[in-house]
Design a protein around this motif. Sequence first.
Motif, short mmCIF file in Angstrom:
data_model
loop_
_atom_site.label_atom_id
_atom_site.label_comp_id
_atom_site.label_asym_id
_atom_site.label_seq_id
_atom_site.Cartn_x
_atom_site.Cartn_y
_atom_site.Cartn_z
N SER A 85 0.82 -1.17 -0.09
CA SER A 85 -0.18 0.03 0.13
C SER A 85 1.11 1.02 -0.04
CB SER A 85 -1.03 0.19 1.22
OG SER A 85 -0.37 0.02 2.56
N GLU A 86 0.32 2.46 -0.73
CA GLU A 86 0.92 3.58 -0.62
C GLU A 86 0.24 4.79 -0.24
OE1 GLU A 86 2.54 3.94 -4.77
OE2 GLU A 86 4.39 2.61 -4.45
N ALA A 87 0.50 5.49 0.64
CA ALA A 87 -0.20 6.56 1.07
C ALA A 87 0.40 7.71 0.29
CB ALA A 87 -0.26 6.64 2.69
N ARG A 88 -0.36 8.46 -0.21
CA ARG A 88 0.00 9.67 -1.22
C ARG A 88 -0.68 10.96 -0.84
NH1 ARG A 88 2.03 7.16 -6.03
NH2 ARG A 88 1.04 8.97 -7.25
N ARG A 89 0.33 11.97 -1.15
CA ARG A 89 -0.23 13.41 -1.04
C ARG A 89 0.24 13.98 -1.97
NH1 ARG A 89 -0.34 16.94 4.46
NH2 ARG A 89 -1.27 18.79 3.44
N GLY A 90 -0.80 14.63 -2.74
CA GLY A 90 -0.27 15.53 -3.94
C GLY A 90 0.36 14.71 -4.78
N GLY A 91 0.13 13.15 -5.17
CA GLY A 91 0.70 12.56 -6.25
C GLY A 91 1.93 12.04 -5.67
N LEU A 92 2.56 12.31 -4.53
CA LEU A 92 3.77 11.84 -3.89
C LEU A 92 3.61 10.78 -2.85
CD1 LEU A 92 5.85 15.07 -3.59
CD2 LEU A 92 6.06 13.39 -5.46
N THR A 93 4.49 9.57 -3.05
CA THR A 93 4.24 8.45 -1.96
C THR A 93 4.97 8.96 -0.97
OG1 THR A 93 4.01 6.68 -3.68
CG2 THR A 93 4.75 6.08 -1.38
N ILE A 94 4.13 9.17 0.34
CA ILE A 94 4.97 9.58 1.43
C ILE A 94 4.92 8.37 2.71
CG2 ILE A 94 4.51 11.91 1.28
CD1 ILE A 94 2.23 11.76 3.29
N MET A 95 4.09 7.38 2.44
CA MET A 95 4.05 6.22 3.42
C MET A 95 3.97 5.10 2.54
SD MET A 95 2.22 7.07 6.98
CE MET A 95 0.86 8.13 6.18
N LYS A 96 4.93 3.99 2.66
CA LYS A 96 4.60 2.63 1.76
C LYS A 96 4.59 1.56 2.77
CE LYS A 96 6.91 0.17 -1.81
NZ LYS A 96 7.89 0.19 -2.57
N ALA A 97 3.88 0.56 2.96
CA ALA A 97 3.81 -0.43 3.59
C ALA A 97 3.96 -1.79 2.61
CB ALA A 97 2.40 -0.73 4.65
N ASP A 98 4.76 -2.46 2.72
CA ASP A 98 5.15 -3.77 2.10
C ASP A 98 4.81 -4.92 2.97
OD1 ASP A 98 5.93 -5.88 0.69
OD2 ASP A 98 7.85 -5.15 -0.11
N ARG A 99 3.51 -5.56 2.63
CA ARG A 99 3.35 -6.93 3.65
C ARG A 99 3.86 -7.96 2.66
NH1 ARG A 99 -0.18 -3.04 2.83
NH2 ARG A 99 -0.89 -1.97 4.50
N GLU A 100 4.66 -8.92 3.38
CA GLU A 100 5.35 -10.01 2.81
C GLU A 100 4.90 -11.13 3.46
OE1 GLU A 100 9.32 -11.89 1.14
OE2 GLU A 100 9.59 -10.03 1.98
N LEU A 101 4.26 -12.42 2.81
CA LEU A 101 4.08 -13.51 3.50
C LEU A 101 5.10 -14.49 3.55
CD1 LEU A 101 0.22 -14.39 1.96
CD2 LEU A 101 0.91 -13.94 4.25
N SER A 102 5.19 -15.22 4.71
CA SER A 102 6.12 -16.32 4.66
C SER A 102 5.85 -17.54 3.80
CB SER A 102 6.40 -16.84 6.00
OG SER A 102 5.16 -17.19 6.37
N ASP A 103 6.62 -18.19 3.31
CA ASP A 103 6.41 -19.38 2.40
C ASP A 103 5.27 -20.22 2.91
OD1 ASP A 103 8.37 -18.56 0.78
OD2 ASP A 103 9.87 -20.05 1.68
N ASP A 104 5.18 -20.33 4.46
CA ASP A 104 4.20 -21.19 4.98
C ASP A 104 2.91 -20.43 5.13
OD1 ASP A 104 4.66 -19.65 7.25
OD2 ASP A 104 5.34 -21.58 8.40
N GLY A 105 2.93 -19.25 5.04
CA GLY A 105 1.55 -18.40 5.05
C GLY A 105 1.27 -17.74 6.50
N ARG A 106 2.09 -18.00 7.58
CA ARG A 106 1.64 -18.09 8.87
C ARG A 106 2.25 -16.66 9.28
NH1 ARG A 106 -2.39 -20.36 10.32
NH2 ARG A 106 -1.96 -19.96 12.20
N THR A 107 3.22 -16.01 8.76
CA THR A 107 4.09 -14.83 9.18
C THR A 107 3.83 -13.84 8.04
OG1 THR A 107 5.63 -16.27 10.35
CG2 THR A 107 6.24 -14.09 9.82
#
Length: 139
Positions: A92-114
């Motif tokens: 997800s990217e939170a943007r203001r005036g077209g610029l990304t000011i916050m970015k959250a990268d959610r990465e799942l583990s191989d087993d899907g538990r983390t």
Amino acid sequence: MIDDKIAPFLGTWILDADESEFDQGEPPQSATLRIEDNFGMVSFTMSQISAEGEESSDTFEAVPDGPEVKLGKSGLVDAMRLVFQGDRNLISEARRGGLTIMKADRELSDDGRTLTVTQTVHLVDVASFTNTSVYRKAQ
């Protein structure tokens, strides 16, 4: 197709504070992240008890791989964007005036538990800070 991609991310996730690393702010005493499918929109609800014992909760929704969603309630950001990067990353990217000011990268583990959430905040003319939160899927 989107339903299949979002399914592994859905559910309630509980923060593992010992495995997490915070550049900005103190780690919370506890936190949960709930990710739900809301008729094609993905809803994120973050609840936490801060290091000082204060409770807070925030929710946002966006369409994965869809158009940017305009936000009205926040003075900090005016739009949100949600994209898949491969099968294991939901960004997800939170943007203001077209610029990304916050970015959250959610990465799942191989087993899907983390779920490892790497959140970067860009403060204009100051610096960037990154918090890495490790969540375990609730049973």
